[in-house]
Design a protein around this motif. Structure first.
Motif, short mmCIF file in Angstrom:
data_model
loop_
_atom_site.label_atom_id
_atom_site.label_comp_id
_atom_site.label_asym_id
_atom_site.label_seq_id
_atom_site.Cartn_x
_atom_site.Cartn_y
_atom_site.Cartn_z
N VAL A 194 0.78 -1.24 -0.05
CA VAL A 194 0.16 -0.02 -0.07
C VAL A 194 0.82 1.15 0.15
O VAL A 194 1.87 1.52 0.87
CB VAL A 194 -0.96 0.00 1.08
CG1 VAL A 194 -1.70 1.13 1.26
CG2 VAL A 194 -1.75 -1.34 1.26
N GLU A 195 0.73 2.14 -1.02
CA GLU A 195 1.45 3.33 -0.97
C GLU A 195 1.22 4.33 0.38
O GLU A 195 0.05 4.86 0.22
CB GLU A 195 1.32 3.99 -2.53
CG GLU A 195 1.80 3.52 -3.57
CD GLU A 195 1.53 4.05 -4.85
OE1 GLU A 195 1.43 3.62 -5.88
OE2 GLU A 195 1.31 5.34 -4.71
N GLY A 196 1.96 4.46 1.04
CA GLY A 196 1.76 5.45 2.20
C GLY A 196 0.98 4.61 3.18
O GLY A 196 0.13 5.22 4.00
N LYS A 207 -6.45 4.65 -0.69
CA LYS A 207 -5.07 4.54 -1.26
C LYS A 207 -4.68 3.49 -2.19
O LYS A 207 -5.61 2.57 -2.59
CB LYS A 207 -4.12 4.28 -0.09
CG LYS A 207 -4.14 5.17 1.13
CD LYS A 207 -3.22 4.77 2.17
CE LYS A 207 -3.17 5.90 3.36
NZ LYS A 207 -2.38 5.67 4.63
N ILE A 208 -3.52 3.58 -2.97
CA ILE A 208 -3.25 2.77 -4.15
C ILE A 208 -2.54 1.63 -3.70
O ILE A 208 -1.59 1.65 -2.78
CB ILE A 208 -2.47 3.22 -5.21
CG1 ILE A 208 -3.27 4.60 -5.70
CG2 ILE A 208 -2.11 2.26 -6.17
CD1 ILE A 208 -4.42 4.26 -6.39
N LEU A 209 -3.16 0.37 -4.13
CA LEU A 209 -2.47 -1.02 -3.75
C LEU A 209 -1.90 -1.55 -4.81
O LEU A 209 -2.39 -1.63 -5.85
CB LEU A 209 -3.68 -1.88 -3.00
CG LEU A 209 -3.24 -3.21 -2.57
CD1 LEU A 209 -2.24 -3.39 -1.50
CD2 LEU A 209 -4.41 -4.20 -2.52
N ALA A 225 -4.24 -0.92 -8.15
CA ALA A 225 -5.65 -0.54 -7.92
C ALA A 225 -5.79 0.26 -6.63
O ALA A 225 -5.18 0.19 -5.73
CB ALA A 225 -6.53 -1.58 -8.03
N MET A 226 -6.81 1.12 -6.51
CA MET A 226 -7.38 1.74 -5.41
C MET A 226 -8.13 0.80 -4.31
O MET A 226 -8.96 0.03 -4.75
CB MET A 226 -8.21 3.04 -5.74
CG MET A 226 -8.72 3.76 -4.39
SD MET A 226 -9.46 5.29 -4.98
CE MET A 226 -10.93 4.52 -5.24
#
Length: 289
Positions: A194-196, A207-209, A225-226
């Motif tokens: 997970v970004e951040g 968040k973007i995974l 994907a989100m």
């Protein structure tokens, strides 16, 4: 739930007729003759065999070390329906069944019981499993459905228990298990990042995974994907929380957006499982196809 299609006629309280097969919904009232009990059953095309809640299993005369060596012996067990009504039963072990799921493999005893709408029960092999934490104490599998029923979670096109399904975002085709027992679709996913991201999964919504998926041929793809929500999944081994993303899934050229939960399915034969949230309003499931 009863669905009447075209010229179908009402079949008792459980199903309607379509051609030479009855149509049955994702749940049905079932009677198990030997127990004298009624069950609200989950109709599950993802399961090969019918399964009944059973505990306090005792092999008459003592159990052999290997379960398969007990075939032919008498087995005592207690079952219970959702209303809390209990019955102690005794039946012959006719075989053992090895069941695979995302947690691994387990072997269960099988006995023969009469299962169906009251007055129209049919003898079927049933595996015995502690389903005390499951919503449905009786699960109807393909061995009861095959040749006689089409499972209708809506009223649309026919699809078999396994089908080739495309996921647009991956560019891959999957040999997919069609599972009316599952609420949601589930895709094999490993190396999730997970970004951040933070430890609290709920705080990662939006968040973007990124994750890696792979089909049955070993073809792999990294996907971004989100995270749209989290999903609490309960099964025979307990419960777990999974991330959900939206992907474009369907028969080639007929894909549409749907939510999918992500899970390491490396131990499973099918890397994509299609549940009722994809089937609803689109397909009937015929396990004979």
């Amino acid at each position: 739930m009863v669905k009447i299609i075209g010229f179908c006629i009402l079949f008792m309280t459980t199903a309607a007729w379509a051609g030479d097969k009855a149509i049955i919904g994702p749940t049905a009232h079932m009677f198990v003759t030997e127990t004298g009990l009624n069950f609200e059953a989950r109709i599950d095309t993802g399961a090969g065999n019918t399964s009944l809640h059973a505990y306090d299993l005792e092999v008459e005369g003592g159990s052999a070390k290997k379960m398969k060596d007990n075939v032919g012996k008498m087995l005592m067990f207690t079952t219970e329906n959702a209303a809390g009504e209990k019955k102690r039963l005794k039946g012959k072990i006719v075989k053992t069944s090895t069941v695979s799921n995302s947690q691994g493999r387990e072997t269960r005893y099988m006995v023969e019981l009469h299962v169906g709408d009251k007055g129209f029960e049919r003898k079927v092999k049933v595996n015995l499993r502690d389903r005390s934490h499951m919503d449905y104490k009786l699960l109807i599998g393909r061995n009861w459905l095959k040749g006689k029923y089409i499972v209708d979670v809506s009223d649309k096109k026919l699809i078999g228990p396994v089908a080739p399904i495309s996921i647009v975002e991956t560019g891959l085709m999957f040999k997919t298990r069609i599972d009316t027992g599952a609420v949601e679709n589930s895709l094999h996913a490993v190396d999730l990042h997970v970004e951040g991201g933070v430890d609290d999964m709920e705080k990662n919504l939006g968040k973007i995974l990124s994750f890696t998926t792979e089909n049955e041929k070993g073809e792999a793809k990294r996907v971004h994907a989100m995270i749209v929500e989290t999903s609490l999944i309960r099964n025979a081994q307990g419960s777990e929380v999974r991330y959900m993303v939206e992907l474009t899934i369907g028969e080639k050229g007929q894909e549409y957006k749907v939510k999918v939960n992500l899970r390491d399915r490396s131990k499973m034969s099918n890397k994509l499982l299609i549940g009722r949230n994809w089937l609803q309003g689109h397909y009937l499931v015929d396990v004979s196809i």
